[in-house]
Design a protein around this motif. Structure first.
Motif, short mmCIF file in Angstrom:
data_model
loop_
_atom_site.label_atom_id
_atom_site.label_comp_id
_atom_site.label_asym_id
_atom_site.label_seq_id
_atom_site.Cartn_x
_atom_site.Cartn_y
_atom_site.Cartn_z
N SER A 1 0.66 -1.24 0.02
CA SER A 1 0.12 0.05 -0.09
C SER A 1 0.96 1.38 0.10
N ARG A 2 2.17 1.09 0.13
CA ARG A 2 3.03 2.16 0.12
C ARG A 2 3.66 2.64 -1.25
N TYR A 3 3.25 1.69 -2.27
CA TYR A 3 3.54 1.92 -3.40
C TYR A 3 2.22 2.10 -4.54
N THR A 4 2.35 2.69 -5.49
CA THR A 4 1.35 2.96 -6.64
C THR A 4 1.79 1.27 -7.65
N THR A 5 0.94 0.71 -7.69
CA THR A 5 0.82 -0.70 -8.29
C THR A 5 -0.03 -0.74 -9.60
N GLY A 6 0.66 -1.30 -10.61
CA GLY A 6 0.06 -1.41 -11.89
C GLY A 6 0.24 -2.72 -12.61
N TRP A 7 -0.43 -2.99 -13.33
CA TRP A 7 -0.46 -4.03 -14.32
C TRP A 7 -0.18 -3.81 -15.71
N PHE A 8 0.64 -4.51 -16.53
CA PHE A 8 0.89 -4.26 -17.76
C PHE A 8 0.87 -5.40 -18.24
N ARG A 9 0.98 -5.59 -19.65
CA ARG A 9 0.92 -6.86 -20.38
C ARG A 9 1.59 -6.76 -21.70
N GLY B 1 5.67 -10.15 -29.74
CA GLY B 1 6.03 -9.16 -30.76
C GLY B 1 5.69 -7.75 -30.54
N LYS B 2 4.98 -7.34 -29.47
CA LYS B 2 4.57 -6.17 -29.10
C LYS B 2 5.09 -5.48 -27.85
N GLY B 3 5.09 -4.45 -27.77
CA GLY B 3 5.62 -3.67 -26.40
C GLY B 3 4.76 -3.92 -25.41
N ARG B 4 5.39 -3.36 -24.04
CA ARG B 4 4.59 -3.57 -22.79
C ARG B 4 3.74 -2.62 -22.88
N GLU B 5 2.47 -3.07 -22.56
CA GLU B 5 1.31 -2.27 -22.62
C GLU B 5 0.65 -1.90 -21.24
N PHE B 6 0.29 -0.67 -20.77
CA PHE B 6 -0.46 -0.48 -19.63
C PHE B 6 -1.73 -0.86 -19.57
N VAL B 7 -2.22 -1.46 -18.61
CA VAL B 7 -3.67 -2.15 -18.26
C VAL B 7 -4.29 -1.49 -17.29
N ALA B 8 -3.80 -1.26 -16.29
CA ALA B 8 -4.44 -0.75 -14.99
C ALA B 8 -3.46 -0.35 -13.74
N PRO C 1 -9.78 -12.51 -27.15
CA PRO C 1 -8.73 -13.05 -27.64
C PRO C 1 -7.55 -12.26 -27.57
N GLU C 2 -7.78 -10.85 -27.93
CA GLU C 2 -6.86 -9.67 -28.04
C GLU C 2 -6.26 -9.34 -26.43
N ASP C 3 -6.80 -10.07 -25.39
CA ASP C 3 -6.35 -9.82 -24.16
C ASP C 3 -5.25 -10.83 -23.96
N THR C 4 -4.90 -11.70 -24.78
CA THR C 4 -3.94 -12.67 -24.67
C THR C 4 -2.64 -12.01 -24.60
N ALA C 5 -1.93 -12.39 -23.55
CA ALA C 5 -0.57 -11.64 -23.22
C ALA C 5 0.00 -12.14 -22.03
N VAL C 6 1.41 -11.89 -21.66
CA VAL C 6 1.92 -12.05 -20.42
C VAL C 6 1.72 -10.92 -19.26
N TYR C 7 1.10 -11.23 -18.30
CA TYR C 7 0.60 -9.86 -17.69
C TYR C 7 1.65 -9.76 -16.53
N TYR C 8 2.42 -8.52 -16.27
CA TYR C 8 3.05 -8.19 -15.22
C TYR C 8 2.53 -7.21 -14.28
N CYS C 9 2.73 -7.30 -12.93
CA CYS C 9 2.60 -6.35 -11.86
C CYS C 9 3.80 -5.61 -11.75
N ALA C 10 3.58 -4.32 -11.33
CA ALA C 10 4.84 -3.39 -10.93
C ALA C 10 4.54 -2.49 -10.03
N ALA C 11 5.41 -2.03 -9.28
CA ALA C 11 5.15 -1.16 -8.16
C ALA C 11 6.03 -0.11 -8.28
#
Length: 125
Positions: free
Chosen positions: A29-37, A41-48, A87-97
């Motif tokens: 909770s001391r960090y802003t946390t995001g999800w990317f995917r 063949g594509k770059g890392r994309e912001f999700v939330a 189907p276009e949501d298919t990706a590797v999803y990463y969380c980040a802080a």
């Protein structure tokens, strides 16, 4: 902070998954946390993202209304509830802080200091 992402899998279009991002050290909770995917063949994309101050959330237009990010301070975990998957949501999803909390940069992956290992989400048509 060490992040562990989990919850990915194979799901049919229209289905749901819930991803988890658990922090084993430091209070998430001391960090802003995001999800990317990242799709092949594509770059890392912001999700939330969920901000550390106030807990407000932001979403990519492509997932708005279908995905929801939340944080459980007791479990020290951030979740990404994904509904009506496509189907276009298919990706590797990463969380980040991020230690920063600047709203104009929260969608930029370079803002984030710590990354989890990624979890694969595959949506079949």
């Amino acid at each position: 902070v060490q992040l562990q992402a989990s919850g990915g899998g194979l799901v049919q279009a229209g289905g749901s998954l819930r991803l988890s991002c658990a922090a084993s050290t430091r209070t998430l909770s001391r960090y802003t946390t995001g999800w990317f995917r990242q799709a092949p063949g594509k770059g890392r994309e912001f999700v939330a993202t969920i901000r550390k101050n106030g807990g407000s959330t932001s979403y990519a237009e492509s997932v708005k209304g279908r995905f929801a990010i939340s944080r459980d301070n007791v479990k020290n975990t951030v979740y990404l509830q994904m509904n009506s998957l496509k189907p276009e949501d298919t990706a590797v999803y990463y969380c980040a802080a991020s230690q920063r909390d600047i709203i104009t940069t929260m969608k930029n992956p370079t803002t984030y200091d710590y990354w989890g290992q990624g979890t694969q989400v595959t949506v079949s048509s």
